[in-house]
Design an enzyme around this catalytic site. Sequence first.
Site, PDB file in Angstrom:
ATOM      1  N   ALA A  72      13.453   0.497   1.050  1.00 40.96           N
ATOM      2  CA  ALA A  72      13.047  -0.241  -0.149  1.00 40.96           C
ATOM      3  C   ALA A  72      13.097  -1.718   0.240  1.00 40.96           C
ATOM      4  O   ALA A  72      13.991  -2.453  -0.158  1.00 40.96           O
ATOM      5  CB  ALA A  72      13.955   0.061  -1.326  1.00 40.96           C
ATOM      6  N   LEU A  75       8.528  -5.537  -0.183  1.00 45.42           N
ATOM      7  CA  LEU A  75       7.382  -6.341   0.277  1.00 45.42           C
ATOM      8  C   LEU A  75       7.755  -7.729   0.806  1.00 45.42           C
ATOM      9  O   LEU A  75       7.102  -8.729   0.460  1.00 45.42           O
ATOM     10  CB  LEU A  75       6.322  -6.480  -0.841  1.00 45.42           C
ATOM     11  CG  LEU A  75       5.671  -5.193  -1.338  1.00 45.42           C
ATOM     12  CD1 LEU A  75       4.664  -5.486  -2.458  1.00 45.42           C
ATOM     13  CD2 LEU A  75       4.957  -4.462  -0.203  1.00 45.42           C
ATOM     14  N   ASN A 126      -3.014  -2.463  -0.965  1.00 42.75           N
ATOM     15  CA  ASN A 126      -1.842  -1.608  -1.152  1.00 42.75           C
ATOM     16  C   ASN A 126      -1.690  -1.301  -2.640  1.00 42.75           C
ATOM     17  O   ASN A 126      -1.187  -2.119  -3.406  1.00 42.75           O
ATOM     18  CB  ASN A 126      -0.598  -2.316  -0.594  1.00 42.75           C
ATOM     19  CG  ASN A 126       0.633  -1.430  -0.642  1.00 42.75           C
ATOM     20  OD1 ASN A 126       0.603  -0.354  -1.248  1.00 42.75           O
ATOM     21  ND2 ASN A 126       1.708  -1.871  -0.030  1.00 42.75           N
ATOM     22  N   CYS A 129       2.877   0.827  -3.355  1.00 37.73           N
ATOM     23  CA  CYS A 129       4.247   0.500  -2.912  1.00 37.73           C
ATOM     24  C   CYS A 129       5.265   1.025  -3.927  1.00 37.73           C
ATOM     25  O   CYS A 129       5.257   0.613  -5.088  1.00 37.73           O
ATOM     26  CB  CYS A 129       4.409  -1.007  -2.746  1.00 37.73           C
ATOM     27  SG  CYS A 129       6.123  -1.427  -2.327  1.00 37.73           S
ATOM     28  N   ILE A 188      -1.263   8.432   3.626  1.00 36.09           N
ATOM     29  CA  ILE A 188      -0.558   8.125   2.404  1.00 36.09           C
ATOM     30  C   ILE A 188       0.467   7.006   2.631  1.00 36.09           C
ATOM     31  O   ILE A 188       0.838   6.737   3.780  1.00 36.09           O
ATOM     32  CB  ILE A 188       0.222   9.386   1.888  1.00 36.09           C
ATOM     33  CG1 ILE A 188       1.141   9.935   2.987  1.00 36.09           C
ATOM     34  CG2 ILE A 188      -0.692  10.422   1.331  1.00 36.09           C
ATOM     35  CD1 ILE A 188       2.049  11.068   2.596  1.00 36.09           C
ATOM     36  N   GLY A 241       3.859  10.263   9.092  1.00 41.10           N
ATOM     37  CA  GLY A 241       4.566  11.170   9.985  1.00 41.10           C
ATOM     38  C   GLY A 241       3.910  11.418  11.320  1.00 41.10           C
ATOM     39  O   GLY A 241       4.108  12.483  11.914  1.00 41.10           O
TER      40      GLY A 241
HETATM   41  C1  SIN Z   1       8.096  -2.382   1.171  1.00 40.46           C
HETATM   42  O1  SIN Z   1       7.942  -3.518   1.655  1.00 40.46           O
HETATM   43  O2  SIN Z   1       8.880  -2.183   0.238  1.00 40.46           O
HETATM   44  C2  SIN Z   1       7.298  -1.228   1.708  1.00 40.46           C
HETATM   45  C3  SIN Z   1       5.847  -1.400   1.470  1.00 40.46           C
HETATM   46  C4  SIN Z   1       5.155  -0.204   0.921  1.00 40.46           C
HETATM   47  O3  SIN Z   1       5.704   0.899   0.930  1.00 40.46           O
HETATM   48  O4  SIN Z   1       4.023  -0.329   0.479  1.00 40.46           O
END
Ligand code: SIN
Length: 301
Positions: A72, A75, A126, A129, A188, A241
């Site tokens: 987590a 971003l 994106n 997220c 994904i 994966g």
């Molecule tokens: C993140 O920075 O929290 C991950 C980004 C994502 O899963 O899109």
Amino acid sequence: MSFLDLETQINGLDFENPVMLAAGILGTTGSSLKNVSNHGAGGLVTKTITKPPKKGHNGPVLLEANSSYLNAMGLPNPGASEFIEELKDLKDIKKPIIASVSGEKIEELKEVVSLLNDYVDGFEVNLSCPNVEGGIICKESSLVESYIIGARKETNKPIWAKLSPDIEEIDKKAKVAEKSGANAIVAINTVEGMEIDIKSGRPILSNKKGGISGEAINPIALKCVYDIYKAVEIPVIGVGGVYNWENAIKLIMAGSSAIQIGSGISKGLNIFEEVKKGIIEFLKKEGFNSIDEIKGISHRY
Ligand code: SIN
């Protein structure tokens, strides 16, 4: 295409091979992107960039369990204006560079696309997220539509829509993205999850919940790519994966035109060469001349 050339064209962009770096890992600085390029990736997707710089969540933001990762991050990124300086560093890289982009609001996304437009070859929006409030934008078809239409207003370059497995009817959301102007679907993003410390009963991540990546999610990616491939005419790019060439071949057989590697680089950056080599050897051994001959082959049954 010459015999066993892995060269791949997607939306008019030439990829010397179909094995790209996925968004999120090693994609925040010019030097880390160059390093991945030097290790054989056919294309590079940056960390998701927003308009303002983002610090991300406080730690813990990442844990490893059972060969999977739970993150987590929130971003974290330097913000669009600062990131341009990193992109300037990549001028001599003759491989497609795709900016992963997002925004809390459509206006923010549009500003990011407009700022980065002269420095990249395309955009991966994106919409998926799991780690920021409202980050799984693709839960709502109307938001998929308005985000992609918004991005399209700012660029003539390819726009890819990255979807989450944690939504209803991913195939229909992909179709909405296509109708709204997306040129490819990326599937994904991570799968929502959490971890709890049994001594205290406390969620381990500071954000409590996060996204799972790692080889275990490959079958989830396969199913999503399989469903999306049937629904859209535009290319599908499989991610999730990929830890070895077999995982990559399966994604291609489900319908992927190219694949991306994220958590798989925990095995070392040689994974790009290993996956490419594995794909070539598999094609030779099975008597195929190109990945096009196996793309979507699972749909025959
Ligand atoms: C993140 O920075 O929290 C991950 C980004 C994502 O899963 O899109």
